[in-house]
Motif scaffolding. Structure first.
Motif, short mmCIF file in Angstrom:
data_model
loop_
_atom_site.label_atom_id
_atom_site.label_comp_id
_atom_site.label_asym_id
_atom_site.label_seq_id
_atom_site.Cartn_x
_atom_site.Cartn_y
_atom_site.Cartn_z
N LEU A 84 0.82 -1.21 0.00
CA LEU A 84 0.00 0.00 0.00
C LEU A 84 0.85 1.26 0.00
O LEU A 84 0.64 2.18 -0.81
N GLU A 85 1.81 1.30 0.90
CA GLU A 85 2.61 2.51 1.08
C GLU A 85 3.61 2.73 -0.07
O GLU A 85 4.08 3.85 -0.28
N GLY A 86 3.92 1.67 -0.81
CA GLY A 86 4.87 1.77 -1.90
C GLY A 86 4.21 1.73 -3.28
O GLY A 86 3.89 2.75 -3.87
N ALA A 87 3.96 0.51 -3.74
CA ALA A 87 3.47 0.33 -5.11
C ALA A 87 2.09 0.94 -5.34
O ALA A 87 1.80 1.43 -6.44
N ALA A 88 1.22 0.90 -4.33
CA ALA A 88 -0.12 1.47 -4.50
C ALA A 88 -0.05 3.00 -4.66
O ALA A 88 -0.69 3.56 -5.55
N LEU A 89 0.72 3.66 -3.82
CA LEU A 89 0.86 5.10 -3.94
C LEU A 89 1.53 5.50 -5.25
O LEU A 89 1.25 6.58 -5.78
N ALA A 90 2.38 4.61 -5.76
CA ALA A 90 3.04 4.91 -7.03
C ALA A 90 2.06 4.90 -8.20
O ALA A 90 2.34 5.48 -9.26
N LEU A 91 0.89 4.30 -8.00
CA LEU A 91 -0.13 4.28 -9.06
C LEU A 91 -0.71 5.66 -9.31
O LEU A 91 -1.38 5.89 -10.32
#
Length: 328
Positions: free
Chosen positions: A320-327
């Motif tokens: 969530l904190e990494g790849a999701a925010l990168a979306l």
């Protein structure tokens, strides 16, 4: 006619657009690859704005069959609490258990439980010894779940520290049912089911007939995503204010902190430092929203395997904190 500068800008924009699309596609692909590598994960859905970017179910019952959301149920009960207050069935978060539902308090209850407030219960700060963990089995095998929870010894001052306990949320649910005259199932279907267009099946009830507050609810991942959108959009769904905006604002104010994950906790929802609002259930069930980034996320995982903060849940938080925010 275009001048040279305008022509150059237009040309660059046509070149940049496909590059941006490719970059976004790669970001989504990276996210999906990381998610699919989590062996306990059953299903995951991600929505940004109105667009569903990810909808995958590599394991489990799929996106359209109900899954046990475990303790995400606590967050649902919190939303129903806000609705009951807005309807006038409960005076407010400072109303006491003794004023809201005196009939559910056993005669031999621990001293002081009648003075517990709705806020104490919805923030898991009742001060009573928990019924989760090692006490869970004896609690659900007792003849009266509400009475059992209210007979636990007081190990902290109410309103102070978080004591994770499904019993506290179950007492809150029983109080809601008593105050409104409707079961938690009826409330859930009226407050959330109809407005969100989701099905909410019946779930476990205690020996007295109260639907379990804080565990065992079941929702499809698609239904979970709609609740995530509701949280992301401050209680609104498709233009309708489903949960009062003042309750939504109060819900995401930190009231305490989990001694296990370190996450802050509001009215039934965990709060991350980055801005995620999270419902968390055993095994890795998650309903998450990030209002600033217009994200809504629903995750189901194997409900029979623990998901600790240093294990699967930690991996989900990294996602969530990494790849999701990168979306975004």
């Amino acid at each position: 006619m275009l001048n040279r500068r305008a022509f150059s800008a237009a040309l660059l924009s046509t070149v940049a657009a496909p590059a941006a699309i490719r970059a976004q596609a790669q970001t989504i692909s990276d996210f999906r690859s990381q998610a699919m590598g989590l062996s306990q994960l059953h299903a995951i859905m991600v929505q940004r704005g109105n667009d569903i970017l990810v909808a995958e179910a590599p394991r489990g019952p799929g996106l359209d069959r109900a899954a046990n959301i475990k303790s995400c149920s606590k967050s649902i009960v919190a939303l129903l609490t806000g609705a009951a207050i807005s309807q006038g069935a409960i005076a407010g978060v400072n109303a006491t258990l003794g004023s809201v539902a005196p009939g559910i308090i056993p005669q031999d209850a621990t001293a002081g439980v009648a003075d517990l407030t709705i806020e104490d219960l919805v923030t898991l700060r009742a001060g009573l010894e928990g019924t989760s963990g090692g006490n869970y089995g004896s609690w659900v095998n007792s003849g009266d779940w509400v009475a059992f929870a209210l007979r636990r010894p007081m190990i902290a001052r109410p309103g102070q520290r978080m004591i994770y306990s499904t019993g506290s949320t179950h007492v809150l649910g029983a109080a809601l049912a008593t105050a409104t005259g409707e079961s938690l199932l009826e409330q859930a279907r009226t407050v959330l089911g109809g407005p969100l267009g989701i099905e909410i099946p019946a779930w476990t009830r205690d020996p007295q007939g109260f639907y379990m507050g804080g565990n065992e609810m079941a929702l499809t991942p698609r239904a979970m995503l709609r609740i995530a959108v509701l949280m992301r959009d401050s209680g609104r769904f498709e233009g309708r204010q489903v949960i009062p905006s003042d309750w939504m604002r109060a819900s995401v104010q930190p009231r305490t902190r989990s001694p296990y994950s370190g996450l802050s906790y509001g009215y039934g929802w965990f709060l991350s430092d980055s801005g995620f609002v999270i419902a968390r259930g055993y095994g890795g069930q998650i309903i998450a929203a990030h209002p600033e980034h217009a994200l809504a996320v629903a995750i189901t995982s194997d409900p029979n395997v623990p998901a600790r903060s240093d294990g699967h849940f930690g991996q989900l938080m990294d996602l969530l904190e990494g790849a999701a925010l990168a979306l975004t």
